[in-house]
Design an enzyme around this catalytic site. Structure first.
Site, PDB file in Angstrom:
ATOM      1  CG  HIS A  75       7.039  33.674 -14.850  1.00 61.76           C
ATOM      2  ND1 HIS A  75       6.837  32.446 -15.422  1.00 61.76           N
ATOM      3  CD2 HIS A  75       5.805  34.190 -14.641  1.00 61.76           C
ATOM      4  CE1 HIS A  75       5.543  32.221 -15.555  1.00 61.76           C
ATOM      5  NE2 HIS A  75       4.889  33.276 -15.099  1.00 61.76           N
ATOM      6  CE1 TYR A 203      11.844  26.805 -19.646  1.00 62.68           C
ATOM      7  CE2 TYR A 203      12.230  25.961 -21.863  1.00 62.68           C
ATOM      8  CZ  TYR A 203      11.969  27.025 -21.010  1.00 62.68           C
ATOM      9  OH  TYR A 203      11.842  28.290 -21.519  1.00 62.68           O
ATOM     10  N   PRO A 295      13.641  26.940 -30.183  1.00 59.62           N
ATOM     11  CG  PRO A 295      11.441  26.186 -30.299  1.00 59.62           C
ATOM     12  CD  PRO A 295      12.743  26.117 -30.998  1.00 59.62           C
ATOM     13  CE  LYS A 299      17.887  33.653 -23.850  1.00 53.85           C
ATOM     14  NZ  LYS A 299      17.183  34.571 -23.001  1.00 53.85           N
ATOM     15  CE1 TYR A 387      14.277  30.268 -20.247  1.00 51.24           C
ATOM     16  CE2 TYR A 387      13.476  31.796 -18.581  1.00 51.24           C
ATOM     17  CZ  TYR A 387      13.233  30.852 -19.555  1.00 51.24           C
ATOM     18  OH  TYR A 387      11.933  30.495 -19.853  1.00 51.24           O
TER      19      TYR A 387
HETATM   20  P1  FAD Z   1       8.847  37.021 -38.066  1.00 56.29           P
HETATM   21  O1  FAD Z   1       8.045  37.031 -36.821  1.00 56.29           O
HETATM   22  O2  FAD Z   1       9.005  35.730 -38.802  1.00 56.29           O
HETATM   23  O3  FAD Z   1       8.219  38.109 -39.043  1.00 56.29           O
HETATM   24  C1  FAD Z   1       8.605  38.211 -40.395  1.00 56.29           C
HETATM   25  C2  FAD Z   1       7.512  38.892 -41.193  1.00 56.29           C
HETATM   26  O4  FAD Z   1       7.965  38.988 -42.545  1.00 56.29           O
HETATM   27  C3  FAD Z   1       6.206  38.114 -41.231  1.00 56.29           C
HETATM   28  O5  FAD Z   1       5.135  38.965 -40.948  1.00 56.29           O
HETATM   29  C4  FAD Z   1       6.141  37.540 -42.641  1.00 56.29           C
HETATM   30  O6  FAD Z   1       4.811  37.457 -43.122  1.00 56.29           O
HETATM   31  C5  FAD Z   1       6.934  38.583 -43.429  1.00 56.29           C
HETATM   32  N1  FAD Z   1       7.538  38.061 -44.656  1.00 56.29           N
HETATM   33  C6  FAD Z   1       8.073  36.842 -44.891  1.00 56.29           C
HETATM   34  N2  FAD Z   1       8.535  36.754 -46.139  1.00 56.29           N
HETATM   35  C7  FAD Z   1       8.288  37.945 -46.734  1.00 56.29           C
HETATM   36  C8  FAD Z   1       8.526  38.456 -48.026  1.00 56.29           C
HETATM   37  N3  FAD Z   1       9.115  37.737 -48.966  1.00 56.29           N
HETATM   38  N4  FAD Z   1       8.153  39.715 -48.276  1.00 56.29           N
HETATM   39  C9  FAD Z   1       7.545  40.480 -47.328  1.00 56.29           C
HETATM   40  N5  FAD Z   1       7.297  40.038 -46.083  1.00 56.29           N
HETATM   41  C10 FAD Z   1       7.654  38.781 -45.788  1.00 56.29           C
HETATM   42  N6  FAD Z   1      11.283  33.562 -29.289  1.00 56.29           N
HETATM   43  C11 FAD Z   1      11.475  34.017 -28.029  1.00 56.29           C
HETATM   44  O7  FAD Z   1      12.193  35.005 -27.850  1.00 56.29           O
HETATM   45  N7  FAD Z   1      10.855  33.463 -26.933  1.00 56.29           N
HETATM   46  C12 FAD Z   1      10.057  32.371 -27.068  1.00 56.29           C
HETATM   47  O8  FAD Z   1       9.476  31.921 -26.057  1.00 56.29           O
HETATM   48  C13 FAD Z   1       9.881  31.804 -28.385  1.00 56.29           C
HETATM   49  N8  FAD Z   1       9.089  30.743 -28.601  1.00 56.29           N
HETATM   50  C14 FAD Z   1       8.871  30.294 -29.870  1.00 56.29           C
HETATM   51  C15 FAD Z   1       8.043  29.198 -30.040  1.00 56.29           C
HETATM   52  C16 FAD Z   1       7.806  28.722 -31.326  1.00 56.29           C
HETATM   53  C17 FAD Z   1       6.929  27.499 -31.486  1.00 56.29           C
HETATM   54  C18 FAD Z   1       8.380  29.380 -32.463  1.00 56.29           C
HETATM   55  C19 FAD Z   1       8.095  28.876 -33.864  1.00 56.29           C
HETATM   56  C20 FAD Z   1       9.184  30.475 -32.296  1.00 56.29           C
HETATM   57  C21 FAD Z   1       9.444  30.942 -31.009  1.00 56.29           C
HETATM   58  N9  FAD Z   1      10.270  32.040 -30.795  1.00 56.29           N
HETATM   59  C22 FAD Z   1      10.507  32.468 -29.510  1.00 56.29           C
HETATM   60  C23 FAD Z   1      10.900  32.717 -31.920  1.00 56.29           C
HETATM   61  C24 FAD Z   1      10.187  34.010 -32.349  1.00 56.29           C
HETATM   62  O9  FAD Z   1       8.833  33.757 -32.582  1.00 56.29           O
HETATM   63  C25 FAD Z   1      10.860  34.608 -33.603  1.00 56.29           C
HETATM   64  O10 FAD Z   1      12.234  34.684 -33.381  1.00 56.29           O
HETATM   65  C26 FAD Z   1      10.297  35.996 -33.955  1.00 56.29           C
HETATM   66  O11 FAD Z   1       9.019  35.864 -34.529  1.00 56.29           O
HETATM   67  C27 FAD Z   1      11.200  36.759 -34.927  1.00 56.29           C
HETATM   68  O12 FAD Z   1      10.592  37.946 -35.320  1.00 56.29           O
HETATM   69  P2  FAD Z   1      10.851  38.604 -36.753  1.00 56.29           P
HETATM   70  O13 FAD Z   1      10.029  39.842 -36.792  1.00 56.29           O
HETATM   71  O14 FAD Z   1      12.305  38.707 -36.985  1.00 56.29           O
HETATM   72  O15 FAD Z   1      10.325  37.533 -37.799  1.00 56.29           O
HETATM   73  C1  PHB Z   2       6.067  29.711 -25.229  1.00 54.47           C
HETATM   74  O1  PHB Z   2       5.365  30.043 -24.273  1.00 54.47           O
HETATM   75  O2  PHB Z   2       5.604  29.646 -26.386  1.00 54.47           O
HETATM   76  C2  PHB Z   2       7.485  29.346 -25.001  1.00 54.47           C
HETATM   77  C3  PHB Z   2       8.048  29.534 -23.753  1.00 54.47           C
HETATM   78  C4  PHB Z   2       9.365  29.178 -23.526  1.00 54.47           C
HETATM   79  C5  PHB Z   2      10.116  28.663 -24.569  1.00 54.47           C
HETATM   80  C6  PHB Z   2       9.562  28.494 -25.825  1.00 54.47           C
HETATM   81  C7  PHB Z   2       8.237  28.828 -26.043  1.00 54.47           C
HETATM   82  O3  PHB Z   2      11.397  28.292 -24.322  1.00 54.47           O
END
Ligand code: FAD
Ligand code: PHB
Length: 394
Positions: A75, A203, A295, A299, A387
């Protein structure tokens, strides 16, 4: 009790843990991943959708970018709507860079498949996962699986287990400082098998609340509306969701909206959170285990990927060059960037949502922020720079 050994034991099989494991494998360093969830549950979670180009490069470098380039959507910009006034942020013109719209779910599925194919041991559905002896030079991760207790002995533990994980809890409270802001609302997200309403993300700030139009592909859309924290998905029929979204994005966008039955619907709370330091002994926190952003700035996943790039570089320096300077500076290097990204995510969230406690003054400030961005190329560029992703300074 069963014993296992590896060089780096990774707690959490989300994008942080999987990417770290892949990068280490590429450099000939062994790892085992332990997650408390089943593979099916992990692969069914719908999360992020926007990758900074630095994240795209990191995934390419790790050799896991093929599907992303095939299915992802580069994009050049996005729209901001404020009370029906629309302003496009031309990210490409302002920064020379693009972002990639690609689902975290697909990325996770591919990383898990690749790691397993390459013989990595991923222990799913582990219970009572706990990093122990992390201050010592032989830290371990202990867990139980089908009634049997297992200990994995390693050089380092990577805590990649998200906000509710066990790794951060292994840092004593006298050492750990946390900083938090909980927002008084959540995001209700809906996934639908329909083409997106626009080619780019929208947005929208509206007096009824924030709304976001996003996508996963040319035929699958992702939409969000701000909702009270007390709401549950049962309060939101598909029809109520579409009606509310249409009101918030304004008549022009609403007229193009393709609605349908939701294939996923969930509510996520919004939070800003940072834990300091990100290292304790031989335990290193990365991704959501160390910090959370609301979100709105897209980021969270990107910040997780940049932590992993820094940790990977530090581990390579240790294993290949016997140089621990980078490991020693890991927390400091990450946190510098983390706080800047926290600032941006907080700013975007504050500008675009309805806060129950905001008076007329704060509402005028929100409008003034929008007008400033519309009227100033410098302000638009600053937004666009954040961004697409701030540079990784190592
Ligand atoms: P997680 O994805 O949370 O993975 C952690 C893992 O650890 C999981 O598999 C879990 O099962 C496991 N775990 C938990 N507790 C334990 C335990 N005690 N023992 C063993 N394993 C465990 N980010 C962006 O960059 N761009 C976006 O557009 C964006 N949109 C989002 C929209 C929504 C609605 C949400 C909720 C989040 C969004 N995010 C976005 C954020 C992004 O999804 C997270 O920052 C990302 O998943 C972080 O990755 P991680 O691997 O650190 O953690
Ligand atoms: C998404 O597509 O899930 C999404 C996109 C942009 C954001 C947050 C979530 O800022």
């Amino acid at each position: 009790m069963k014993l296992k050994k590896t060089q780096v034991c990774i707690v959490g099989s989300g994008p942080s843990g999987l990417l770290l494991s892949q990068l280490l494998h590429n450099a000939g360093i062994s790892s085992i991943i332990v997650d408390r969830q089943s593979r099916e549950r992990i692969q069914a979670r719908v999360r992020a959708g926007v990758l900074e180009w630095g994240s795209v490069d990191a995934l390419d470098e790790a050799g896991v970018g093929r599907r992303m380039h095939r299915d992802g959507l580069p994009h050049d910009g996005f729209d901001l709507i404020f009370d029906d006034d629309l302003h496009r942020i031309d990210v490409k013109a302002l920064t020379g860079k693009q972002v990639m719209v690609y689902g975290q779910t697909e990325l996770t599925i591919e990383l898990i498949a690749r790691r397993l194919e390459q013989g990595c041991e991923i222990i799913f559905s582990a219970q009572d996962v706990q990093p122990i002896d992390v201050e010592s030079d032989r830290p371990k991760v202990r867990y139980t699986k089908i009634g049997e207790m297992v200990e994995i002995e390693c050089d380092y533990v990577a805590g990649c287990d998200g906000f509710h994980g066990a790794a951060r809890q292994a840092i004593p409270s006298r050492v750990l400082k946390t900083f938090e802001r909980i927002y008084p609302f959540g995001w209700l997200g809906v996934l639908v098998e329909q083409p997106p309403v626009s080619d780019e993300l929208i947005y929208a700030s509206h007096e009824r609340g924030f709304a976001l139009c996003s996508m996963r592909s040319q035929t699958r859309s992702r939409y969000y509306v701000q909702c009270p924290l007390s709401d549950t998905v049962e309060d939101w029929s598909d029809q109520r969701f579409w009606d509310e979204l249409a009101l918030r994005v304004g008549a022009d966008v609403a007229g193009k909206l393709r609605t349908g039955d939701s294939i996923e619907k969930s509510i996520a709370p919004l939070r800003s959170f940072v834990a300091e330091p990100m290292r304790y002994g031989n335990l290193f926190l990365a991704g959501d285990a160390a910090h959370i952003v609301p979100p709105t700035g897209a980021k969270g996943l990107n910040l997780a990927i940049s932590d992993i790039r820094i940790l990977w570089r530090a581990l390579i320096e240790h294993y290949k060059k016997a140089n621990d300077t980078w490991l020693d500076r890991y927390s400091e290097i990450c946190l510098k960037r983390v706080w800047k990204v926290e600032r941006f995510s907080w700013f975007m969230s504050t500008m675009l949502h309805q806060f129950p406690e905001f008076s007329g003054f704060e509402k005028r400030m929100q409008r003034a922020e929008f007008d400033h961005i519309v009227g100033s190329e410098t302000a638009s560029r600053s937004l666009a720079e954040n961004y697409v992703g701030l540079p990784l300074e190592m």
